[in-house]
Scaffold this motif. Structure first.
Motif: not given
Length: 116
Positions: A2-3, A5-8, A11
């Motif tokens: 999640r972190t 993904k939150a950092k951008g 994938s």
């Protein structure tokens, strides 16, 4: 994850960094099973495609009768069934050895840790 993904992060980078690195030892531990599945299904594939390969000649050498009639052409296989078993065993051994080497390279054991 999640972190990341939150950092951008992309994938594929997340998949490689977090998922693949943690699951690669389990994948390498199943290499022997996959090799056995491939070798056991080799005869079926050769029968369906009418390809005369190693598994076909191994099957023929097992089912070959040991007597010849007069006037019959004697055809012998150059390698007996023992030779085919040896070849398949070598393939399994090589796949297992490569798998164990790769698994050791991916997950090294520290010198203080006891591995069973």
């Amino acid at each position: 994850m999640r972190t990341a993904k939150a950092k951008g992060l992309h994938s594929f980078k997340i998949l490689y960094t977090h998922v693949l690195k943690n699951s690669i030892p389990n994948i390498f531990s199943h290499t022997n099973t996959v090799t056995l599945y491939v070798l056991s299904n080799l005869l079926i594939i050769e029968k369906l495609t009418d390809f005369r390969g190693t598994a076909y000649y191994f099957y023929e050498s097992i089912g070959r009768e040991n007597f010849y009639l007069s006037g019959q052409e004697a055809f012998t296989y150059p390698v007996s069934s023992v030779g085919f078993v040896f070849c398949f065993t070598i393939i399994i051994f090589i796949a297992n050895t490569i798998s164990n080497i790769c698994k050791t390279l991916v997950t090294p054991v520290s010198k203080y840790e006891i591995s069973l």
